[in-house]
Design a protein around this motif. Structure first.
Motif, PDB file in Angstrom:
ATOM      1  N   ILE A  34      -1.327  22.927 -37.319  1.00  0.00           N
ATOM      2  CA  ILE A  34      -2.715  22.599 -37.006  1.00  0.00           C
ATOM      3  C   ILE A  34      -2.869  21.082 -37.071  1.00  0.00           C
ATOM      4  CG2 ILE A  34      -5.116  22.997 -37.676  1.00  0.00           C
ATOM      5  CD1 ILE A  34      -3.848  25.456 -39.307  1.00  0.00           C
ATOM      6  N   THR A  35      -3.291  20.477 -35.965  1.00  0.00           N
ATOM      7  CA  THR A  35      -3.338  19.013 -35.902  1.00  0.00           C
ATOM      8  C   THR A  35      -4.262  18.409 -36.957  1.00  0.00           C
ATOM      9  OG1 THR A  35      -4.992  19.113 -34.144  1.00  0.00           O
ATOM     10  CG2 THR A  35      -2.705  18.810 -33.472  1.00  0.00           C
ATOM     11  N   ASP A  36      -5.422  19.015 -37.190  1.00  0.00           N
ATOM     12  CA  ASP A  36      -6.339  18.473 -38.207  1.00  0.00           C
ATOM     13  C   ASP A  36      -5.675  18.435 -39.579  1.00  0.00           C
ATOM     14  OD1 ASP A  36      -8.246  18.293 -36.226  1.00  0.00           O
ATOM     15  OD2 ASP A  36      -9.351  20.072 -36.865  1.00  0.00           O
ATOM     16  N   GLU A  37      -4.938  19.492 -39.907  1.00  0.00           N
ATOM     17  CA  GLU A  37      -4.268  19.557 -41.208  1.00  0.00           C
ATOM     18  C   GLU A  37      -3.084  18.597 -41.275  1.00  0.00           C
ATOM     19  OE1 GLU A  37      -5.635  21.075 -43.736  1.00  0.00           O
ATOM     20  OE2 GLU A  37      -7.208  21.786 -42.395  1.00  0.00           O
ATOM     21  N   LEU A  38      -2.386  18.434 -40.148  1.00  0.00           N
ATOM     22  CA  LEU A  38      -1.292  17.459 -40.115  1.00  0.00           C
ATOM     23  C   LEU A  38      -1.831  16.044 -40.308  1.00  0.00           C
ATOM     24  CD1 LEU A  38       0.945  18.825 -37.221  1.00  0.00           C
ATOM     25  CD2 LEU A  38       1.505  18.776 -39.660  1.00  0.00           C
ATOM     26  N   GLU A  39      -2.978  15.745 -39.702  1.00  0.00           N
ATOM     27  CA  GLU A  39      -3.586  14.417 -39.878  1.00  0.00           C
ATOM     28  C   GLU A  39      -3.964  14.181 -41.335  1.00  0.00           C
ATOM     29  OE1 GLU A  39      -6.768  14.406 -37.031  1.00  0.00           O
ATOM     30  OE2 GLU A  39      -5.439  13.795 -35.398  1.00  0.00           O
ATOM     31  N   LYS A  40      -4.530  15.190 -41.989  1.00  0.00           N
ATOM     32  CA  LYS A  40      -4.848  15.067 -43.415  1.00  0.00           C
ATOM     33  C   LYS A  40      -3.581  14.852 -44.231  1.00  0.00           C
ATOM     34  CE  LYS A  40      -8.793  18.201 -43.249  1.00  0.00           C
ATOM     35  NZ  LYS A  40      -9.260  19.541 -43.664  1.00  0.00           N
ATOM     36  N   TRP A  41      -2.533  15.590 -43.888  1.00  0.00           N
ATOM     37  CA  TRP A  41      -1.240  15.486 -44.580  1.00  0.00           C
ATOM     38  C   TRP A  41      -0.684  14.061 -44.446  1.00  0.00           C
ATOM     39  CZ3 TRP A  41       3.903  15.058 -42.710  1.00  0.00           C
ATOM     40  CH2 TRP A  41       4.891  15.380 -43.628  1.00  0.00           C
ATOM     41  N   ILE A  42      -0.776  13.502 -43.247  1.00  0.00           N
ATOM     42  CA  ILE A  42      -0.289  12.138 -43.011  1.00  0.00           C
ATOM     43  C   ILE A  42      -1.112  11.139 -43.815  1.00  0.00           C
ATOM     44  CG2 ILE A  42      -0.133  10.301 -41.281  1.00  0.00           C
ATOM     45  CD1 ILE A  42       0.541  12.579 -39.234  1.00  0.00           C
ATOM     46  N   ARG A  43      -2.443  11.272 -43.787  1.00  0.00           N
ATOM     47  CA  ARG A  43      -3.312  10.353 -44.539  1.00  0.00           C
ATOM     48  C   ARG A  43      -3.048  10.424 -46.034  1.00  0.00           C
ATOM     49  NH1 ARG A  43      -7.170  11.913 -40.716  1.00  0.00           N
ATOM     50  NH2 ARG A  43      -8.101  13.429 -42.135  1.00  0.00           N
ATOM     51  N   ALA A  44      -2.627  11.573 -46.520  1.00  0.00           N
ATOM     52  CA  ALA A  44      -2.363  11.753 -47.950  1.00  0.00           C
ATOM     53  C   ALA A  44      -0.964  11.275 -48.345  1.00  0.00           C
ATOM     54  CB  ALA A  44      -2.537  13.217 -48.325  1.00  0.00           C
ATOM     55  N   GLY A  45      -0.241  10.662 -47.410  1.00  0.00           N
ATOM     56  CA  GLY A  45       1.093  10.156 -47.727  1.00  0.00           C
ATOM     57  C   GLY A  45       2.191  10.987 -47.102  1.00  0.00           C
TER      58      GLY A  45
ATOM     59  N   GLU B 130       4.479  12.190 -44.440  1.00  0.00           N
ATOM     60  CA  GLU B 130       5.896  12.076 -44.120  1.00  0.00           C
ATOM     61  C   GLU B 130       6.632  11.208 -45.120  1.00  0.00           C
ATOM     62  OE1 GLU B 130       8.958  10.917 -40.562  1.00  0.00           O
ATOM     63  OE2 GLU B 130       6.824  10.696 -40.235  1.00  0.00           O
ATOM     64  N   LEU B 131       6.071  10.062 -45.472  1.00  0.00           N
ATOM     65  CA  LEU B 131       6.747   9.180 -46.416  1.00  0.00           C
ATOM     66  C   LEU B 131       6.933   9.877 -47.756  1.00  0.00           C
ATOM     67  CD1 LEU B 131       7.950   6.485 -47.196  1.00  0.00           C
ATOM     68  CD2 LEU B 131       5.651   5.693 -47.755  1.00  0.00           C
ATOM     69  N   GLY B 132       5.869  10.483 -48.275  1.00  0.00           N
ATOM     70  CA  GLY B 132       5.978  11.184 -49.548  1.00  0.00           C
ATOM     71  C   GLY B 132       6.919  12.369 -49.467  1.00  0.00           C
ATOM     72  N   ALA B 133       6.868  13.094 -48.359  1.00  0.00           N
ATOM     73  CA  ALA B 133       7.743  14.251 -48.184  1.00  0.00           C
ATOM     74  C   ALA B 133       9.195  13.797 -48.065  1.00  0.00           C
ATOM     75  CB  ALA B 133       7.329  15.043 -46.946  1.00  0.00           C
ATOM     76  N   TYR B 134       9.429  12.716 -47.339  1.00  0.00           N
ATOM     77  CA  TYR B 134      10.784  12.195 -47.191  1.00  0.00           C
ATOM     78  C   TYR B 134      11.349  11.809 -48.550  1.00  0.00           C
ATOM     79  CZ  TYR B 134      14.701   9.364 -45.675  1.00  0.00           C
ATOM     80  OH  TYR B 134      15.960   8.854 -45.507  1.00  0.00           O
ATOM     81  N   GLU B 135      10.527  11.151 -49.370  1.00  0.00           N
ATOM     82  CA  GLU B 135      10.994  10.752 -50.693  1.00  0.00           C
ATOM     83  C   GLU B 135      11.336  11.971 -51.537  1.00  0.00           C
ATOM     84  OE1 GLU B 135       7.611   8.454 -51.850  1.00  0.00           O
ATOM     85  OE2 GLU B 135       8.507   6.587 -51.148  1.00  0.00           O
ATOM     86  N   ARG B 136      10.475  12.989 -51.517  1.00  0.00           N
ATOM     87  CA  ARG B 136      10.756  14.213 -52.289  1.00  0.00           C
ATOM     88  C   ARG B 136      11.979  14.924 -51.744  1.00  0.00           C
ATOM     89  NH1 ARG B 136       5.162  14.324 -51.912  1.00  0.00           N
ATOM     90  NH2 ARG B 136       5.189  15.820 -50.212  1.00  0.00           N
ATOM     91  N   LEU B 137      12.115  14.947 -50.426  1.00  0.00           N
ATOM     92  CA  LEU B 137      13.229  15.626 -49.776  1.00  0.00           C
ATOM     93  C   LEU B 137      14.562  15.017 -50.187  1.00  0.00           C
ATOM     94  CD1 LEU B 137      14.053  17.721 -47.592  1.00  0.00           C
ATOM     95  CD2 LEU B 137      13.825  15.902 -45.925  1.00  0.00           C
ATOM     96  N   HIS B 138      14.597  13.693 -50.329  1.00  0.00           N
ATOM     97  CA  HIS B 138      15.845  12.999 -50.635  1.00  0.00           C
ATOM     98  C   HIS B 138      15.939  12.564 -52.082  1.00  0.00           C
ATOM     99  CE1 HIS B 138      17.224  13.058 -46.536  1.00  0.00           C
ATOM    100  NE2 HIS B 138      15.996  12.745 -46.151  1.00  0.00           N
ATOM    101  N   GLY B 139      14.982  12.974 -52.907  1.00  0.00           N
ATOM    102  CA  GLY B 139      15.035  12.654 -54.330  1.00  0.00           C
ATOM    103  C   GLY B 139      14.874  11.171 -54.632  1.00  0.00           C
ATOM    104  N   ILE B 140      14.113  10.461 -53.816  1.00  0.00           N
ATOM    105  CA  ILE B 140      13.897   9.039 -53.996  1.00  0.00           C
ATOM    106  C   ILE B 140      12.617   8.837 -54.789  1.00  0.00           C
ATOM    107  CG2 ILE B 140      13.444   6.853 -52.824  1.00  0.00           C
ATOM    108  CD1 ILE B 140      14.923   8.094 -50.381  1.00  0.00           C
TER     109      ILE B 140
END
Length: 71
Positions: free
Chosen positions: A43-54, A56-66
């Motif tokens: 859902i684009t609205d939810e993806l936009e909220k997800w992006i604003r909340a950090g 991809e960057l936050g998910a990438y860090e969690r994904l790679h343990g950074i």
């Protein structure tokens, strides 16, 4: 409410489909999609909220343990 399939959602957030799938499996995309049978619809609205909340960057860090600086 605009809906996107996996490839479109990956382009929308700026990552590859395999990265999107990995984040989905790890539970980092909760609340941004719903399932219709075996299909995952983002859902684009939810993806936009997800992006604003950090998103991809936050998910990438969690994904790679950074750890983020200062944490």
């Amino acid at each position: 409410m605009n809906r996107l399939f996996r490839k479109e959602a990956a382009e929308f957030i700026g990552c590859g489909v395999s990265t999107l799938d990995r984040m989905h499996r790890m539970g980092l995309m909760e609340g941004t999609y719903y399932t219709f049978g075996r299909r995952i619809i983002y859902i684009t609205d939810e993806l936009e909220k997800w992006i604003r909340a950090g998103g991809e960057l936050g998910a990438y860090e969690r994904l790679h343990g950074i750890r983020a600086a200062g944490r």
